[in-house]
Design a protein around this motif. Structure first.
Motif, PDB file in Angstrom:
ATOM      1  N   ASN A   9      -8.913  -0.029  -7.027  1.00 35.92           N
ATOM      2  CA  ASN A   9     -10.112  -0.044  -7.539  1.00 35.92           C
ATOM      3  C   ASN A   9     -10.573   0.950  -8.466  1.00 35.92           C
ATOM      4  O   ASN A   9     -11.182   0.678  -9.517  1.00 35.92           O
ATOM      5  N   CYS A  66       0.977  -1.095  -0.065  1.00 36.15           N
ATOM      6  CA  CYS A  66      -0.109   0.006   0.004  1.00 36.15           C
ATOM      7  C   CYS A  66       0.961   1.174   0.051  1.00 36.15           C
ATOM      8  O   CYS A  66       0.648   2.250  -0.751  1.00 36.15           O
ATOM      9  N   GLU A 121      -1.439  -4.930 -13.725  1.00 37.78           N
ATOM     10  CA  GLU A 121      -0.698  -5.821 -13.035  1.00 37.78           C
ATOM     11  C   GLU A 121      -0.501  -5.478 -11.495  1.00 37.78           C
ATOM     12  O   GLU A 121      -0.737  -6.182 -10.559  1.00 37.78           O
ATOM     13  N   LYS A 157      -4.120  -5.132  -4.428  1.00 36.19           N
ATOM     14  CA  LYS A 157      -5.076  -5.941  -3.826  1.00 36.19           C
ATOM     15  C   LYS A 157      -4.804  -7.059  -3.006  1.00 36.19           C
ATOM     16  O   LYS A 157      -5.489  -7.349  -1.972  1.00 36.19           O
ATOM     17  N   ASP A 158      -4.158  -7.860  -3.833  1.00 36.19           N
ATOM     18  CA  ASP A 158      -3.920  -9.230  -3.269  1.00 36.19           C
ATOM     19  C   ASP A 158      -2.995  -9.175  -1.888  1.00 36.19           C
ATOM     20  O   ASP A 158      -3.190 -10.138  -0.775  1.00 36.19           O
ATOM     21  N   THR A 159      -2.232  -8.021  -1.520  1.00 36.04           N
ATOM     22  CA  THR A 159      -1.187  -8.360  -0.698  1.00 36.04           C
ATOM     23  C   THR A 159      -1.182  -7.367   0.334  1.00 36.04           C
ATOM     24  O   THR A 159      -0.320  -7.327   1.457  1.00 36.04           O
ATOM     25  N   SER A 160      -2.214  -6.262   0.257  1.00 29.96           N
ATOM     26  CA  SER A 160      -1.968  -5.176   1.496  1.00 29.96           C
ATOM     27  C   SER A 160      -2.692  -5.833   2.567  1.00 29.96           C
ATOM     28  O   SER A 160      -3.469  -6.753   2.583  1.00 29.96           O
ATOM     29  N   GLU A 179      -3.452  -5.229  -9.423  1.00 29.27           N
ATOM     30  CA  GLU A 179      -3.960  -6.674  -8.816  1.00 29.27           C
ATOM     31  C   GLU A 179      -3.050  -6.972  -7.709  1.00 29.27           C
ATOM     32  O   GLU A 179      -3.439  -7.340  -6.598  1.00 29.27           O
ATOM     33  N   ILE A 180      -1.740  -6.680  -7.698  1.00 31.05           N
ATOM     34  CA  ILE A 180      -0.937  -7.239  -6.696  1.00 31.05           C
ATOM     35  C   ILE A 180      -1.328  -6.372  -5.346  1.00 31.05           C
ATOM     36  O   ILE A 180      -1.182  -7.199  -4.417  1.00 31.05           O
ATOM     37  N   GLN A 213      -6.280  -2.896   0.105  1.00 29.32           N
ATOM     38  CA  GLN A 213      -6.797  -4.118  -0.570  1.00 29.32           C
ATOM     39  C   GLN A 213      -7.726  -3.659  -1.614  1.00 29.32           C
ATOM     40  O   GLN A 213      -8.264  -4.127  -2.581  1.00 29.32           O
ATOM     41  N   THR A 214      -8.266  -2.128  -1.429  1.00 29.82           N
ATOM     42  CA  THR A 214      -9.176  -1.715  -2.328  1.00 29.82           C
ATOM     43  C   THR A 214      -8.841  -0.535  -2.988  1.00 29.82           C
ATOM     44  O   THR A 214      -9.441   0.220  -4.153  1.00 29.82           O
TER      45      THR A 214
END
Lengths: 612, 161
Positions: free
Chosen positions: A524, A476, A505, A511-514, A508-509, A520-521
């Motif tokens: 968006n 983040c 890319e 979002k997945d790892t925060s 997406e990373i 995570q959002t």
């Protein structure tokens, strides 16, 4: 006044109801919006002039919370008659004509946008017709600083009823209602309460998240300003059902009026014995305190909020353990947001089955939205789940300002996405919004028109999240900054095609790892605008052009030589002398001198200058 | 007692009124900012001592939250709303205009100490967007052209005061 038993409450409510129905009541909106346009002066004038006319004993006047119709403020209601855009000068006419002569003041009535006719009653106004007010039931109707007003509207009856039920029965009622968290993620409220109830430990906390940080959203603030007791009563019900004796409301310091109204309501409820020891003569005791935020968006995340209440930096904790097991001061805690609590009392009074009939299969009840941006009727609207965006924007909101075309609707704030016009017929609920790349969020709904650049909007939100990232986790803290840099590069006209791939890319990373919901959002807004408005991104990157004409570095001002008559007005007004030409000969703009301020377009009387 | 001592006594008696000092840092900072208008390094150190926590921790909290300022603000504090509703109705242009007329950046204060400029997140008066708040007084539907008028109003108030 102290209320010791349920019978005393009922008796008081009955006598207050009789008293209120006989009166002429003048209600003036005293929400933040209307207060900004002189509603305090309107109230003062009512006080002075009613006394002057000797009417102060016959007519009562009171401030209320937000009516929701902010576009038309300040609003004054005399019994059922609804006056809009009232100024302090109009007060005398309202008293003279309406109160004394019995003739409503025609010129101050709301005029229907399509028919142009004056609409007298609140219920007949297009803006209110399709709404269903559960969470906002008392907003704009009661004096938020009067406990009596709340009791006259069945206030604290739900708490009395709950105390006669078993804690598990209260939880079952909430579970049956299907109510889900209104703060954004939509976790079932009854289930949350049950987990907290089942957590071991003598000391438990009930928290209210009133840290409404989503820019452009003001639902929670309006509820707290308009009906603070509805939240206090619901927190007490929650405390009873999970076995807590202490509550904390975490509220933004930027909401001074809401803080004041909450303090007043807590004080009055405590004096009346509705908070404190042995409520209604039972063994149940409950007290509430306020904790002021200090301007950090991440504190809307529940574990960050708890750290902030504890006086620390508002950084999120790793979950699990979840707050229901290990929350504030390491004790089991239940946390809900303001609007969720505002739904509790009606559910207890009318039953979970009643509530579950409203809405869609998985999203029950109503949702409050703060409708803002390029829309005709800015304001607060509460509609049943499953209402379509089209209904909200074109029927309640009465369409786009200045007759422009709608481009996108942004929901969910910095965590949500931009929904394009082709998805307008989608019924609004938690699942449908996620399926189109946005989310419910807390309820901000910002309408954007053809002049808004989607790349610029994505950049605006990234600016926000980069600024508000607490810095605890790397994806983040660093990732969003990289996203922002790429967007800045694109808006400055230096974008390359590979940047578009990188944006996706990296988004997406992150979002997945925060660690928490903020990170995570955060991507968006970019991902959803790339999904629906890729053509705009491509225009910026490949053609170095901003189709909406927003990104200054990509703009070029040009003079059409066939339209320019050589009047010299633009050249005279250009602050950088970028325009040259002789009188009566078509002028020219030197691009390297032009700062794209737009003055020339405003000055030209022949529409000879274009931007693109 | 001079003004400084009075202010310090007010802060100290507030901190002393807590039954426990646990978790009282943020409320103490709110109080100190109410009294002084900003949180100087000296005040941060003082609060640290009073609450029995390291000064570094106090500094960490102060700089984490945007509501706390470590430098004095101007007499008139101008906050331009940069919430989304105001943004789409042109508040970025309004902010630019304030910057260029006051010749300061966001977060700055004019040399005469009269004005300071900040961007804030949503006042909640979205019906009046774009919104500018000066010492809490909200000016609604502000355009670029209104900026000099708003500034002149406060300047002339100052001249007649």
């Amino acid at each position: 006044m102290r209320i010791n038993t349920v019978e005393e409450l009922d008796k008081l409510a009955k006598s207050l109801k009789e008293q209120k129905s006989a009166e002429i009541i003048i209600k003036t909106c005293a929400g933040t919006g209307c207060m900004s346009s002189d509603s305090a002066k309107i109230l003062k004038n009512f006080e002075i002039l009613l006394k002057h006319h000797g009417l102060d004993n016959k007519v009562s006047f009171q401030p209320t919370g937000c009516f929701g119709f902010c576009e038309q403020g300040p609003i004054v209601k005399v019994n059922d008659v609804f006056y809009v855009q009232v100024t302090p000068k109009d007060v005398n006419e309202i008293i003279q004509s309406h109160i004394i002569d019995g003739k409503p003041v025609e010129r101050l009535l709301y005029r229907d946008k399509t028919t142009g006719e004056a609409v007298k009653s609140f219920d007949d106004i297009q803006f209110y017709k399709r709404q269903m007010r559960i969470a906002l039931r008392n907003c704009g109707d009661i004096n938020p600083e009067s406990l009596e007003d709340y009791i006259a509207r069945d206030g604290y009856k739900a708490l009395a009823k709950s105390l006669a039920m078993s804690p598990q029965d209260v939880i079952n009622e909430i579970k049956q209602s299907g109510l889900r968290g209104r703060g954004g993620a939509g976790f079932p409220t009854g289930v949350k309460w049950e987990i907290a109830a089942n957590s071991a430990g003598k000391k438990k906390f009930v928290l209210c998240n009133a840290d409404e940080g989503d820019p452009g959203a003001f639902m929670d603030r309006s509820i707290l300003e308009g009906d603070p007791n509805s939240v206090i009563e619901a927190m007490a019900i929650c405390a009873y059902s999970i076995g807590a004796d202490e509550g904390v409301i975490y509220i933004r310091a930027e909401y001074p009026l809401a803080v004041h109204r909450l303090e007043t309501a807590i004080k009055q409820a405590t004096e009346a014995g509705l908070l404190g020891e042995n409520i209604f003569g039972t063994n149940f005791s409950f007290k509430i305190s306020l904790s002021l935020g200090a301007g950090a968006f991440v504190c809307g995340e529940e574990t960050s909020l708890m750290n902030s209440v504890e006086g620390l930096r508002g950084e999120p904790r790793v979950k699990p353990p979840f707050p229901a097991e290990n929350g504030l001061w390491q004790k089991p805690s239940n946390i809900n947001n303001v609007e969720t609590y505002a739904n509790i009392c009606p559910i207890i009074l009318n039953g979970g089955a009643w509530f579950s009939k409203i809405g869609t299969e998985k999203s029950k009840g109503t949702k409050v939205f703060a409708l803002a941006g390029k829309i005709n009727n800015v304001g607060l609207v509460e509609v049943p789940m499953g209402t379509t965006l089209r209904e909200v924007i074109f029927e309640i909101g009465e369409g786009i300002r200045n007759g422009k075309a709608l481009k996108a609707v942004q929901t969910g704030g910095p965590s949500g996405g931009c929904i394009p016009a082709e998805c307008l017929d989608m019924p609004i609920d938690y699942e449908s919004l996620v399926s189109i790349g946005s989310m419910m969020g807390s309820g901000g709904m910002i309408v954007m028109d053809e002049d808004d650049c989607m790349v610029d909007v994505a950049k605006f939100y990234l600016d926000f999240t980069v600024d508000e990232s607490c810095g605890k986790c790397t994806p983040c803290r660093i990732g969003n900054l990289r996203l922002k840099e790429i967007l800045e590069k694109i808006c400055a006209g230096n974008g390359e095609e590979k940047d578009l791939i990188k944006l996706k890319e990296l988004g997406e990373i992150i979002k997945d790892t925060s660690l928490c919901g903020l990170g995570q959002t955060a991507p968006n807004p970019i991902l959803s605008t790339m999904n629906y408005f890729m053509d705009e991104y491509e225009a910026h990157v490949k053609e170095k052009r901003c189709p909406a004409g927003k990104c200054k570095d990509l703009l070029q001002y040009k003079i059409d030589p066939t339209k320019c008559v050589g009047c010299t007005l633009c050249a005279k007004n250009c602050p950088t002398d970028a325009i040259s030409g002789e009188v009566k000969v078509a002028h020219k703009i030197e691009q390297d001198k032009c700062i794209k301020c737009g003055t020339c377009i405003q000055k030209c009387r022949f529409e000879a200058i274009s931007r693109g | 007692m001079n003004e400084n001592d009075k202010q310090l006594a007010e802060l100290d008696s507030y901190i002393d009124s807590f039954d426990t000092k646990k978790g009282k840092l943020i409320v103490s900072l709110h109080k100190a900012q109410d009294i002084y208008g900003y949180l100087s390094v000296d005040i941060q150190k003082h609060i640290a001592k009073r609450l029995g926590i390291p000064a570094s921790k106090v500094y960490g909290v102060v700089t984490f939250y945007s509501f706390f300022n470590t430098t004095p603000k101007g007499k008139y504090s101008i906050d331009v709303c940069m919430g989304t509703a105001c943004f789409v109705r042109g508040s970025a242009d309004v902010l630019e205009e304030f910057k260029s007329q006051l010749k300061i950046d966001v977060g700055g204060t004019t040399e005469d100490g009269l004005f300071s400029l900040d961007s804030i997140r949503c006042v909640g008066a979205c019906g009046l967007a774009p919104v500018v708040s000066v010492n809490g007084k909200v000016h609604g539907r502000v355009t670029r052209a209104d900026v000099s008028k708003i500034l002149d109003d406060y300047k002339s108030k100052e001249a007649t005061a």
